[in-house]
Design an enzyme around this catalytic site. Structure first.
Site, PDB file in Angstrom:
ATOM      1  N   CYS A 114     134.134  52.259  30.334  1.00 38.84           N
ATOM      2  CA  CYS A 114     133.501  51.919  29.016  1.00 38.84           C
ATOM      3  C   CYS A 114     132.547  50.365  29.268  1.00 38.84           C
ATOM      4  CB  CYS A 114     134.645  51.500  27.863  1.00 38.84           C
ATOM      5  SG  CYS A 114     133.754  51.518  26.278  1.00 38.84           S
ATOM      6  N   HIS A 216     137.707  56.191  27.765  1.00 39.81           N
ATOM      7  CA  HIS A 216     138.621  55.463  28.012  1.00 39.81           C
ATOM      8  C   HIS A 216     140.019  56.415  28.585  1.00 39.81           C
ATOM      9  CE1 HIS A 216     137.945  51.333  26.638  1.00 39.81           C
ATOM     10  NE2 HIS A 216     137.257  51.962  25.771  1.00 39.81           N
ATOM     11  N   GLU A 218     142.459  55.858  30.525  1.00 40.78           N
ATOM     12  CA  GLU A 218     143.693  55.035  30.621  1.00 40.78           C
ATOM     13  C   GLU A 218     144.522  55.164  29.517  1.00 40.78           C
ATOM     14  OE1 GLU A 218     141.054  53.635  29.812  1.00 40.78           O
ATOM     15  OE2 GLU A 218     141.396  52.097  28.243  1.00 40.78           O
TER      16      GLU A 218
END
Ligand code: MN
Length: 242
Positions: A114, A216, A218
């Site tokens: 990001c 994202h 994660e």
């Protein structure tokens, strides 16, 4: 020995009553958990000013995750701030620019997420759109209201990239950004696009693993194995040093 994976940190001001505006160094725990699940040793890297300390931080890690966060200061790519610019952190920009330069010199694998992809692109000479509304034809919701672990838009992946070898032509991703890459830095290529033409991933040309993604991973890695696999691919680079 598992590889040490540095996660670029951030500073937050305490909102509680006990120590108002007290500053704390941190990184979101999803990065820590994703690195752990993928087989690395997570290490949060605090923002420091001394260039020699930053160099030593970069030397001691085996791979670098550039984490998400604030907008990049547009002065760094020669633009005045648009009225649509969000909050910025020039101190973090300076820190991460040095960190990126040292990590590239030392050929450390980089996974930039990001804001991480945006500061990577700017550090290497590229530019950004300060807001997606400034892109002709951008029509997709890139700042989803759905939960962070839910994929909401598709991305098309370019052949010949690390992402293509991992995923093939298309995957679905979450999306929490209002800025995007405009001019891709020299020596990098576009690796993925959303259906409305927004750049969703970039990669460095050549054999040094430097991959930036606009989504994202994660936040999805616990429930969606294909996103954990991106962290595994990144961490596996340690076994095949360039
Ligand atoms: Mn998006």
């Amino acid at each position: 020995m598992k590889p040490f994976i540095g996660i670029s940190g951030n500073i937050i001001s305490d909102q509680g009553k006990r120590f108002p505006s007290y500053k704390r160094a941190y990184a979101s725990n999803d990065y820590v958990e994703a690195v752990t699940l993928a087989g690395g040793v997570p290490v949060i890297m605090p923002i420091v000013e001394d260039k020699d300390l930053i160099k030593q931080q970069a030397e001691r890690i085996d791979g670098l995750i550039l984490s998400g966060g604030q907008d990049v200061d547009p002065l760094l790519y020669g633009e005045e701030p648009s009225q649509k610019l969000g909050s910025i952190s020039p101190k973090r920009d300076v820190y991460e620019q040095h960190l990126i330069q040292f990590a590239i010199q030392k050929k450390k694998p980089i996974l930039a997420i990001c804001r991480g992809m945006q500061i990577l692109n700017v550090t290497c000479g590229g530019t950004l759109y300060q807001d997606i509304s400034l892109i002709d034809g951008a029509s997709i919701e890139h700042n989803q209201r759905a939960s962070s672990n839910i994929p909401t838009h598709s991305v098309s992946i370019k052949e010949g990239t690390h992402l293509y070898r991992l995923y093939g032509e298309q995957i679905s991703t979450n999306s929490f950004h209002h800025q995007a890459v405009k001019k891709v830095a020299l020596g990098f290529r576009v690796a993925a696009l959303s259906k409305d033409g927004v750049i969703e991933a970039i990669e460095k040309e050549g054999d040094h693993f430097v991959v930036g993604v606009q989504w994202h991973p994660e936040m999805m890695a616990k429930e969606h194995e294909y996103m954990l696999n991106l962290f595994k691919l990144f961490i596996e680079q340690q076994k095949f040093p360039v």
